[in-house]
Design a protein around this motif. Structure first.
Motif, PDB file in Angstrom:
ATOM      1  N   ARG A  12      21.914  41.411 -23.163  1.00  0.00           N
ATOM      2  CA  ARG A  12      22.786  41.851 -22.071  1.00  0.00           C
ATOM      3  C   ARG A  12      21.912  42.464 -20.974  1.00  0.00           C
ATOM      4  N   HIS A  13      22.295  42.235 -19.742  1.00  0.00           N
ATOM      5  CA  HIS A  13      21.605  42.818 -18.579  1.00  0.00           C
ATOM      6  C   HIS A  13      20.120  42.487 -18.571  1.00  0.00           C
ATOM      7  N   ILE A  14      19.795  41.243 -18.895  1.00  0.00           N
ATOM      8  CA  ILE A  14      18.399  40.822 -18.917  1.00  0.00           C
ATOM      9  C   ILE A  14      18.068  40.157 -17.581  1.00  0.00           C
ATOM     10  N   THR A  15      16.890  40.446 -17.058  1.00  0.00           N
ATOM     11  CA  THR A  15      16.481  39.870 -15.777  1.00  0.00           C
ATOM     12  C   THR A  15      15.852  38.498 -15.982  1.00  0.00           C
ATOM     13  N   LYS A  16      15.783  37.737 -14.923  1.00  0.00           N
ATOM     14  CA  LYS A  16      15.130  36.430 -14.997  1.00  0.00           C
ATOM     15  C   LYS A  16      13.672  36.582 -15.409  1.00  0.00           C
ATOM     16  N   GLN A  17      13.004  37.618 -14.912  1.00  0.00           N
ATOM     17  CA  GLN A  17      11.600  37.842 -15.265  1.00  0.00           C
ATOM     18  C   GLN A  17      11.458  38.155 -16.750  1.00  0.00           C
ATOM     19  N   GLN A  18      12.357  38.942 -17.305  1.00  0.00           N
ATOM     20  CA  GLN A  18      12.311  39.248 -18.737  1.00  0.00           C
ATOM     21  C   GLN A  18      12.545  37.985 -19.563  1.00  0.00           C
ATOM     22  N   ILE A  19      13.460  37.138 -19.121  1.00  0.00           N
ATOM     23  CA  ILE A  19      13.697  35.872 -19.819  1.00  0.00           C
ATOM     24  C   ILE A  19      12.432  35.028 -19.788  1.00  0.00           C
ATOM     25  N   TYR A  20      11.834  34.916 -18.600  1.00  0.00           N
ATOM     26  CA  TYR A  20      10.606  34.134 -18.450  1.00  0.00           C
ATOM     27  C   TYR A  20       9.516  34.679 -19.375  1.00  0.00           C
ATOM     28  N   ASP A  21       9.316  35.996 -19.368  1.00  0.00           N
ATOM     29  CA  ASP A  21       8.280  36.612 -20.209  1.00  0.00           C
ATOM     30  C   ASP A  21       8.544  36.356 -21.688  1.00  0.00           C
ATOM     31  N   PHE A  22       9.799  36.499 -22.101  1.00  0.00           N
ATOM     32  CA  PHE A  22      10.117  36.288 -23.508  1.00  0.00           C
ATOM     33  C   PHE A  22       9.887  34.835 -23.913  1.00  0.00           C
ATOM     34  N   VAL A  23      10.345  33.899 -23.101  1.00  0.00           N
ATOM     35  CA  VAL A  23      10.162  32.479 -23.422  1.00  0.00           C
ATOM     36  C   VAL A  23       8.681  32.138 -23.482  1.00  0.00           C
ATOM     37  N   ARG A  24       7.917  32.622 -22.514  1.00  0.00           N
ATOM     38  CA  ARG A  24       6.473  32.363 -22.489  1.00  0.00           C
ATOM     39  C   ARG A  24       5.805  32.919 -23.742  1.00  0.00           C
ATOM     40  N   ARG A  25       6.142  34.133 -24.102  1.00  0.00           N
ATOM     41  CA  ARG A  25       5.534  34.744 -25.288  1.00  0.00           C
ATOM     42  C   ARG A  25       6.023  34.094 -26.570  1.00  0.00           C
TER      43      ARG A  25
END
Length: 85
Positions: free
Chosen positions: A64-77
């Motif tokens: 919930r309330h996740i930013t696009k940058q956080q999504i990108y970082d999580f997917v990359r990691r």
């Protein structure tokens, strides 16, 4: 401090693992979270991915309330985690 992040990661792991076992979902509120330290992700989400696979994370964890940058970082990691299955 690293030790606190490891402890927090273990708590997160335990909550997610219990949800998987019970066929439930865990909601993670990212509001106010400015970074996702690798140690926290490795001990929690990385371990779940190794044990149960990415599809189980997708089914069991709702952010919930996740930013696009956080999504990108999580997917990359998450692409760097080893997959045990």
């Amino acid at each position: 401090d690293t030790n606190n992040l490891e402890i927090a990661g273990k708590v997160l792991y335990d909550n997610i693992k219990n949800a998987i076992i019970q066929k439930k979902q865990v909601y993670i509120n990212m509001n106010g979270v400015s970074s996702l330290p690798s140690i926290l992700l490795n001990v929690s989400l990385g371990r779940i991915i190794d044990e149960d696979g990415k599809e189980e994370i997708k089914r069991s964890v709702i952010f919930r309330h996740i930013t696009k940058q956080q999504i990108y970082d999580f997917v990359r990691r998450s692409n760097s985690f080893s997959l045990g299955n």
